[in-house]
Motif scaffolding. Structure first.
Motif, PDB file in Angstrom:
ATOM      1  N   UNK A 100       0.836  -1.207   0.000  1.00 22.33           N
ATOM      2  CA  UNK A 100       0.000   0.000   0.000  1.00 22.33           C
ATOM      3  C   UNK A 100       0.868   1.254   0.000  1.00 22.33           C
ATOM      4  N   UNK A 101       1.777   1.352   0.945  1.00 24.25           N
ATOM      5  CA  UNK A 101       2.640   2.532   1.038  1.00 24.25           C
ATOM      6  C   UNK A 101       4.071   2.043   1.218  1.00 24.25           C
ATOM      7  N   UNK A 103       7.390   4.029   1.441  1.00 23.20           N
ATOM      8  CA  UNK A 103       8.214   5.240   1.423  1.00 23.20           C
ATOM      9  C   UNK A 103       9.528   5.062   2.166  1.00 23.20           C
ATOM     10  N   UNK A 151      -4.770  -2.492   7.332  1.00 21.10           N
ATOM     11  CA  UNK A 151      -5.467  -1.434   8.062  1.00 21.10           C
ATOM     12  C   UNK A 151      -6.938  -1.430   7.650  1.00 21.10           C
ATOM     13  N   UNK A 152      -7.768  -0.952   8.519  1.00 20.81           N
ATOM     14  CA  UNK A 152      -9.218  -0.788   8.281  1.00 20.81           C
ATOM     15  C   UNK A 152      -9.879  -2.096   7.839  1.00 20.81           C
ATOM     16  N   UNK A 163       1.396  -1.777  10.102  1.00 18.34           N
ATOM     17  CA  UNK A 163       2.228  -0.570  10.135  1.00 18.34           C
ATOM     18  C   UNK A 163       1.912   0.258  11.389  1.00 18.34           C
TER      19      UNK A 163
ATOM     20  N   UNK B 180     -10.021   8.168  -5.888  1.00 18.72           N
ATOM     21  CA  UNK B 180      -9.072   7.129  -5.468  1.00 18.72           C
ATOM     22  C   UNK B 180      -9.816   5.892  -4.993  1.00 18.72           C
ATOM     23  N   UNK B 187      -8.489   3.605   0.463  1.00 17.09           N
ATOM     24  CA  UNK B 187      -8.938   4.681   1.339  1.00 17.09           C
ATOM     25  C   UNK B 187      -8.223   5.988   0.985  1.00 17.09           C
ATOM     26  N   UNK B 189      -5.739   9.098   0.722  1.00 20.17           N
ATOM     27  CA  UNK B 189      -4.278   9.047   0.774  1.00 20.17           C
ATOM     28  C   UNK B 189      -3.756   9.360   2.169  1.00 20.17           C
ATOM     29  N   UNK B 191      -5.186   8.699   4.937  1.00 22.12           N
ATOM     30  CA  UNK B 191      -5.467   7.594   5.855  1.00 22.12           C
ATOM     31  C   UNK B 191      -4.487   6.444   5.669  1.00 22.12           C
ATOM     32  N   UNK B 192      -4.134   6.142   4.405  1.00 22.64           N
ATOM     33  CA  UNK B 192      -3.238   4.994   4.210  1.00 22.64           C
ATOM     34  C   UNK B 192      -1.801   5.329   4.582  1.00 22.64           C
ATOM     35  N   UNK B 193      -1.425   6.609   4.450  1.00 17.73           N
ATOM     36  CA  UNK B 193      -0.020   6.927   4.742  1.00 17.73           C
ATOM     37  C   UNK B 193       0.204   7.099   6.241  1.00 17.73           C
ATOM     38  N   UNK B 194      -0.826   7.398   7.001  1.00 15.73           N
ATOM     39  CA  UNK B 194      -0.659   7.708   8.428  1.00 15.73           C
ATOM     40  C   UNK B 194       0.067   6.569   9.143  1.00 15.73           C
ATOM     41  N   UNK B 200      -8.733   6.483  10.795  1.00 18.32           N
ATOM     42  CA  UNK B 200      -9.334   5.198  10.450  1.00 18.32           C
ATOM     43  C   UNK B 200     -10.430   5.469   9.430  1.00 18.32           C
ATOM     44  N   UNK B 201     -10.459   4.647   8.401  1.00 21.59           N
ATOM     45  CA  UNK B 201     -11.427   4.855   7.326  1.00 21.59           C
ATOM     46  C   UNK B 201     -12.402   3.695   7.311  1.00 21.59           C
TER      47      UNK B 201
END
Lengths: 259, 309
Positions: A100-101, A103, A151-152, A163, B180, B187, B189, B191-194, B200-201
């Motif tokens: 997903x991420x 970085x 997540x979620x 994460x 998106x 979700x 951007x 929310x996913x990077x946090x 929370x989404x």
């Protein structure tokens, strides 16, 4: 007389050195320019750690509810203390996160050191699965990613993803303890995109072409550089005696700028 | 017509019109989508890293700020979302201290709240702003005429305007990453990077349940309020906090949806044009009454004049 003998000795020493240098059949291998550390070497345990980081396990939905104190006692009674730690080093990274991420690079995590300093496994292994799991010899201390995955997740909405679980636990403790890593790059390096794919240059570029190609993305950095002493040849030099405030002489002011 | 009978008639007409008009005051219906998405911000988890700002900038291809996203000195000042940034993090010192007696910072994420009954959409005269079933307050640039009523109507003062662009200015605000979600099934951007899942989404109903669960399981960690649950009829962005929201720049707002009053007024006064029709009936009646009086007067005055002479 003494002086001449000393000079002679020196001459012989230099000649010997030269002879050794010339006769040496296998000179030290020179590392290729641009290459960092040798690529074929891995720290002990790194291979296993990387493989383990790549693995994913099925999500455990059913959790045995246990209060923190009870949990601590329970683990202690089972003999799960620092001495029971088998794997001391983990590489914290997972396809669950990087899909997903992505970085930052993964985190080198010294499991043994953390166990010794916390002295209590229940700080991190705060709950256990309802049923034992086949892949783990110790169902009490399963890996983080057994319970914390995406997540979620609608199946387990109250659970942070992997994460967030890592970050909440790590940041929480390190803030409290005021020691160890404090900012992002203390734990993991930034994931720099592969510039071999980004840079587009002709076969034999000239210097200006290369600069123009860099500026294509890094225009802001170029602008910043133009404000620095590296470009202006003037400005305070805080670590030079008598030049701590301003440089009044030099290429930026009185001398001819020859670049 | 006698003056008395005219007044009686017009009064009767007015009462009749009020009685006959459609009963829209009681009929105001919330148009909040039933099963929309929302986001829950747990301020106790936020570490103020500004990654959400960065992700937002990248997702929407917004201009890069002067200072890097890693420069946390920007938190020294209170900021607002504007045309170049849809979300900002602000730092507050509410007086909360840690066990060593040092001040603990609280970070607050500010963006469009995506109200369940948005005042901006109600104020928009061209329908450029609308609440979608997904939960976002969607902005359609092709319908916008640039009147900026939305900016006046928003209780959170969120919509911003591209004043620097004289030819094709747009109203700028958080999109809730609607595109998106639709195209990539991801979700928002931010929310996913946090890193700490402070955002929370999920579905709004599920998030409210989750928020109540956190309040119940950690009563000492939070104040017992979910900001956005009822404020202005509910918002899609919900907040949990350790300190009272009034200390964190959240404005106290009524629980009534803001369009309720304005739309009720407008729909009751203007339905079937009854009020202008009544007004003009009254005015024309008055006109004819006065004209008649004027027509009668010269005879009387002429008579008097003749008598005098």
């Amino acid at each position: 007389m003494r002086k001449t003998s000393q000079a002679f000795q020196r001459c012989v020493f230099v000649a010997l050195l030269l002879a050794v240098a010339l006769l040496d059949p296998q000179p030290e291998p020179v590392r290729a320019a641009g290459a960092g550390a040798p690529t074929d070497w891995l720290a002990p345990g790194q291979q296993q750690a990387l493989e383990r980081a790549r693995q994913t396990v099925p999500l455990i939905e059913a959790i045995r509810r246990e209060g923190p104190l009870r949990r601590r006692e329970h683990l202690h009674d089972l003999g799960l203390t620092v001495k029971a730690v088998k794997t001391t080093y983990f590489y914290l990274n997972s396809p669950l996160i990087s899909a997903v991420e992505d970085h930052y690079t993964g985190v080198r995590f010294n499991h043994g050191q953390h166990a010794a300093q916390a002295g209590d496994c229940s700080v991190c292994h705060h709950l256990r699965p309802e049923q034992d799991v086949a892949y783990s010899p110790h169902p009490e201390t399963v890996r983080c990613s057994a319970c914390h995955q995406q997540a979620f997740d609608e199946r387990v909405p109250e659970r942070p993803g992997l994460k967030a679980a890592y970050h909440q636990r790590c940041i929480g403790c390190h803030k409290q303890q005021r020691s160890g890593p404090q900012v992002c790059t203390d734990c993991h390096l930034k994931q720099v995109p592969d510039h071999a794919k980004l840079v587009k240059l002709p076969e034999h570029p000239d210097a200006l072409q290369v600069t123009a190609e860099c500026l294509r993305c890094h225009e802001a950095q170029a602008h910043d550089m133009l404000q620095t002493a590296h470009w202006l040849w003037r400005g305070p030099s805080p670590y030079t005696q008598d030049r701590s405030r301003e440089v009044l002489h030099g290429k930026g002011t009185t001398a001819l700028n020859n670049y | 017509m006698r003056r008395r009978s005219f007044l009686k008639m017009s009064l009767g007409g007015a009462i009749g019109a009020v009685a006959l008009r459609p009963n829209s005051a009681a009929a105001w219906q919330s148009r909040a989508p039933a099963d929309s998405y929302a986001a829950l911000v747990d301020l106790t988890r936020c570490i103020g890293c500004r990654k959400c700002e960065q992700a937002c900038q990248q997702e929407h291809d917004l201009p890069l700020p002067m200072k890097s996203f890693e420069d946390l000195t920007v938190l020294d000042n209170q900021r607002r979302p504007d045309a170049a940034r849809f979300t900002v993090i602000n730092r507050y010192h509410s007086g909360r201290v840690n066990p060593e007696g040092q001040l603990v910072a609280d970070y607050v994420k500010v963006q469009c709240m995506h109200c369940q009954d948005p005042a901006c959409a109600s104020a928009c005269i061209t329908g450029a702003l609308s609440k979608t079933a997904h939960g976002a307050v969607h902005y359609d640039v092709n319908k916008c005429i640039g009147c900026r009523y939305c900016m006046v109507a928003c209780p959170f003062e969120i919509p911003a305007y591209e004043y620097h662009d004289p030819l094709t200015p747009r109203v700028m605000k958080c999109t809730f990453c609607e595109q998106r979600l639709r195209e990539k099934q991801l979700p928002p951007a931010c929310a996913t990077i946090c890193p700490t899942e402070a955002i929370t989404f999920g579905k709004r109903s599920a998030l409210l349940k989750l928020a109540r669960r956190r309040l119940k399981e950690h009563p000492g960690r939070y104040i017992q309020q979910i900001y956005g649950e009822n404020e202005v009829g509910g918002t899609s962005w919900l907040y949990l906090s350790a300190v009272p929201f009034s200390k964190l720049g959240f404005i106290p707002l009524p629980n009534k949806p803001l369009p309720k009053l304005t739309e009720t007024l407008q729909h009751s006064l203007f339905s079937y044009l009854w009020s202008p029709a009544l007004l003009f009936t009254l005015l024309s009646g008055l006109f004819f009454f006065n004209r008649r009086k004027q027509l009668q007067q010269p005879e009387n005055s002429a008579g008097h004049a003749g008598g005098d002479v």
